[in-house]
Design an enzyme around this catalytic site. Structure first.
Site, PDB file in Angstrom:
ATOM      1  N   GLU A 109      34.469  70.060  87.124  1.00 36.51           N
ATOM      2  CA  GLU A 109      33.970  70.141  88.605  1.00 36.51           C
ATOM      3  C   GLU A 109      32.719  69.238  88.425  1.00 36.51           C
ATOM      4  O   GLU A 109      31.813  69.750  87.940  1.00 36.51           O
ATOM      5  CB  GLU A 109      33.767  71.162  89.131  1.00 36.51           C
ATOM      6  CG  GLU A 109      35.007  72.045  89.611  1.00 36.51           C
ATOM      7  CD  GLU A 109      36.209  71.247  90.275  1.00 36.51           C
ATOM      8  OE1 GLU A 109      35.576  70.511  91.235  1.00 36.51           O
ATOM      9  OE2 GLU A 109      37.331  71.937  90.427  1.00 36.51           O
ATOM     10  N   CYS A 118      27.395  70.066  95.601  1.00 37.31           N
ATOM     11  CA  CYS A 118      28.152  68.996  95.344  1.00 37.31           C
ATOM     12  C   CYS A 118      28.964  68.498  96.442  1.00 37.31           C
ATOM     13  O   CYS A 118      29.362  67.539  96.305  1.00 37.31           O
ATOM     14  CB  CYS A 118      28.719  69.048  93.937  1.00 37.31           C
ATOM     15  SG  CYS A 118      29.939  70.630  93.927  1.00 37.31           S
TER      16      CYS A 118
END
Ligand code: ADP
Length: 489
Positions: free
Chosen positions: A262, A296
Site C-alpha cells: 500500500e 494516503c
C-alpha cells in the site's frame, strides 16, 4: 492503567518499549535506544529499543517455530482470539487514542475514529477466519477431480507507517492471524508505542508466544533486508511511501517473497459543474482534513469546474480558516501537529514552491514560529495542473484548487500521475458521476462522499500506488496460498 509484569519496561506514558520476541519483552539496553517524541511540543515520550538485526532474525525464528501450531489451530479459535482483541480495543479505546495523540500529534477526535476503525479490522477478520473456503470441480476432460484448498502463506513481515499507527497495524495483523500466519511487526519509528500497546493487547487476547513478534530497529533498512532474506519469510505486507516500497520490492525479489504494497497516493477531488457545493465542501473538508491531511487517501488536488470554482474556494476557505493548529488533545484545536518538524517543513516547502509558481494563498500558507510541528490549514487558488504541488503527495492540511473547463480535461488531469489510490467525484447526476468514476485510474473512487475506507471494502491502489488489497474478503487472500489437489474420479 498500570503494568506490573517484571520483564516489561515502562515509560512516562506507561507503554512497553522493548522488542517482543517469542512472547517475551526484551527491555531496551542503555545506549541502544531511539527516542519517541511528542510532535506537539518536542518532549521525549519514550526511549524505545533499537532492535538489533540478530534480534530481528530471532523474531523470525520464533514466528517460524510457532507457525505449525498456529496454522493448525482451529479457525474458530483463531477467530475468537481476534474477537477478544476487538473487545479489548473497544474497551481501551480512550487510552489507545490518547497514546496516538501523544506520539502522532493528530486530533483526539481523529484518534478516537482511528481506534474504532482499527478495532473493526479485528472484528471483520475474526468473521473472515471461519470463512476460508475451497473449490471443487471435475476436470473438463473428465479425467480427475480438481480440489483447491487454501493454506496460510507462512511467516509474514508487516511494516507500518506513522500516520495511522493503530489501523495500519490491525489491517495487516487481523488478516494474517485469521489466515493462520505468524508475524513479525515493524512499526514506524515515529509511532512504535501504539504498536507495542497492540502487541500487549493481543497477548492478553490469547495470542500464543511466537505468533506475534514486534521489532523496532532504529535503522529499518538493514533489519528488514535481513528478515526478507530469512528463508522462513514468505510474505511482506508494507504500507508506506512508494520510494521505500520500490526498494522492498527489489529486496523481496531475491527470495521471491510474496508482497502486498500500500504505497503513496495523489488523490484528485473532482467537483463537476452540477455538484451540490455545500456537500462538496463538506466532503472536501473530510477528504482533506481527516488526520490533518496526513493520509494516503487525502484529497491532494481539487479540480473544480470554472462555473463554481470561486464559490467552492470561498466556502472551503471559510471552513479552513477557523481551524486553529494546536495540540491534538486540546478541545480548541482545529488541526493537530504534523508527525515531526521535518514532515512539517516538507509541507511548508511545497506551499512556498506553489506560491513561487503563481498560486494565491486564500488562507494559511505560513509556517508558524514557536515549538511544535504545526502547519495551518491552507487553501491555494489559481494553481495550474502540472505544478509541483499537483505532482507530490502533500501529506498535510493544504488544498490546492485547479480550475477546469471540460470534464474530459479534469479526468485527463486526474489520471496524469503515476499514482492511483483513490479519487473523489462530486456531481448531482449520479450516472454522470459513475461514468466519470469508471474512467478514473484509481483503485477506489468515492462518489459524493469524503471518505471511502471501510474494513469490509477492498482498500488498495492501481499503478504505483500499490499491489494487492487490504480489508474485505480480499485482505485475507493476501495471506493465503491456494493448493490444488489432483484427485482421482
Ligand atoms: P512515510 O513517508 O510514511 O514515513 P516510509 O516509507 O518512509 O513512509 O516508512 C514506512 C515504513 O517503512 C516505516 O515503518 C519505516 O520505518 C519503514 N522504512 C523506511 N525505510 C525503510 C527501508 N529502507 N527498509 C525497510 N523499511 C523502511
Amino acid at each position: 492503567m498500570t503494568f506490573t509484569t517484571a520483564n516489561r519496561s515502562l515509560t512516562p506514558v506507561g507503554m512497553f518499549t522493548g522488542s517482543y520476541i517469542n512472547g517475551r519483552w526484551i527491555p531496551p539496553v542503555e545506549g541502544a535506544v531511539h527516542l519517541v517524541v511528542d510532535p506537539a511540543d518536542g518532549s521525549v515520550l519514550a526511549e524505545i529499543a533499537d532492535t538489533t538485526v540478530d534480534e530481528c532474525m530471532a523474531a523470525v525464528d520464533a514466528a517460524q517455530d510457532a507457525l505449525t501450531s498456529w496454522s493448525s489451530t482451529p479457525s474458530r479459535s483463531r477467530s475468537e482470539v481476534l474477537r477478544c482483541a476487538f473487545s479489548l480495543m473497544t474497551k481501551e479505546r480512550d487510552a489507545i487514542a490518547e497514546l496516538i495523540v501523544r506520539e502522532n500529534g493528530k486530533l483526539l477526535a481523529d484518534a478516537l475514529g482511528e481506534v474504532d476503525y482499527a478495532a473493526e479490522f479485528f472484528r471483520w477478520f475474526a468473521e473472515e477466519a471461519v470463512r476460508i473456503g475451497g473449490d471443487f470441480r471435475v476436470a473438463p476432460n473428465g479425467d480427475k477431480r480438481i480440489v483447491v484448498t487454501r493454506q496460510p502463506i507462512g511467516v509474514a513481515v508487516l511494516i507500518t507507517p506513522w500516520n495511522f499507527p493503530a489501523a495500519m497495524g490491525t489491517r495487516k495483523i487481523g488478516p494474517a492471524l485469521a489466515a493462520g500466519c505468524t508475524i513479525v511487526l515493524k512499526p514506524a519509528s515515529e509511532t512504535p508505542l501504539t504498536a507495542t500497546y497492540l502487541v500487549d493487547l493481543l497477548e492478553r487476547a490469547g495470542v500464543p508466544p511466537g505468533v506475534v513478534n514486534c521489532v523496532t530497529p532504529a535503522e529499518p533498512g538493514p533489519a528488514v533486508s535481513a528478515m526478507l532474506h530469512h528463508p522462513a519469510v514468505r510474505k511482506l505486507s508494507f504500507t508506506g511511501s512508494t520510494e521505500v516500497g520500490r526498494i522492498l520490492l527489489h529486496e523481496a525479489a531475491d527470495h521471491v517473497v510474496s508482497t502486498s504494497m500500500e504505497l503513496g497516493g495523489n488523490a484528485p477531488f473532482l467537483v463537476l459543474d452540477d455538484a451540490d457545493l455545500r456537500e462538496a465542501v463538506e466532503g472536501a473538508m473530510v477528504a482533506k482534513m481527516r488526520n490533518g491531511g496526513a493520509a494516503c487517501t487525502a484529497a491532494n488536488r481539487f479540480y473544480v469546474h470554472r462555473s463554481v470554482v470561486e464559490e467552492f474556494a470561498r466556502l472551503l476557505t471559510a471552513q479552513m480558516q477557523v481551524l486553529t493548529p494546536g495540540p491534538g488533545g486540546d478541545q480548541t484545536s482545529g488541526v493537530g501537529a504534523m508527525v515531526s518538524v521535518e514532515e512539517r517543513d516538507k509541507i511548508a516547502k511545497l506551499v512556498d514552491g506553489a506560491v513561487a509558481e503563481g498560486a494565491e494563498i486564500r488562507t494559511g500558507g505560513r509556517r508558524p514560529n514557536g515549538p511544535g510541528a504545526f502547519y495551518p490549514p491552507t487553501v491555494l487558488a489559481g494553481v495550474a495542473h502540472g505544478q509541483a504541488i499537483t505532482r507530490m503527495e502533500v501529506f498535510g492540511p493544504v488544498a490546492p484548487i485547479i480550475t477546469f473547463d471540460e470534464d474530459d480535461e479534469a479526468i485527463d488531469w486526474a489520471n496524469d500521475t503515476d499514482m492511483g489510490l483513490i479519487a473523489y467525484v462530486y456531481s448531482s447526476d449520479l450516472a454522470r458521476a459513475v461514468r466519470t468514476a469508471e474512467r478514473l485510474e484509481s483503485g477506489m473512487v468515492a462518489i459524493n462522499r469524503g471518505v471511502a475506507s471501510d474494513p469490509a471494502a477492498p482498500f488498495g491502489g492501481m499503478k504505483q500506488s500499490g499491489l494487492g488489497r487490504e480489508g474485505s474478503d480480499a485482505g485475507i487472500e493476501e495471506f493465503l496460498e491456494r493448493k490444488y489437489l489432483a484427485m482421482p474420479l
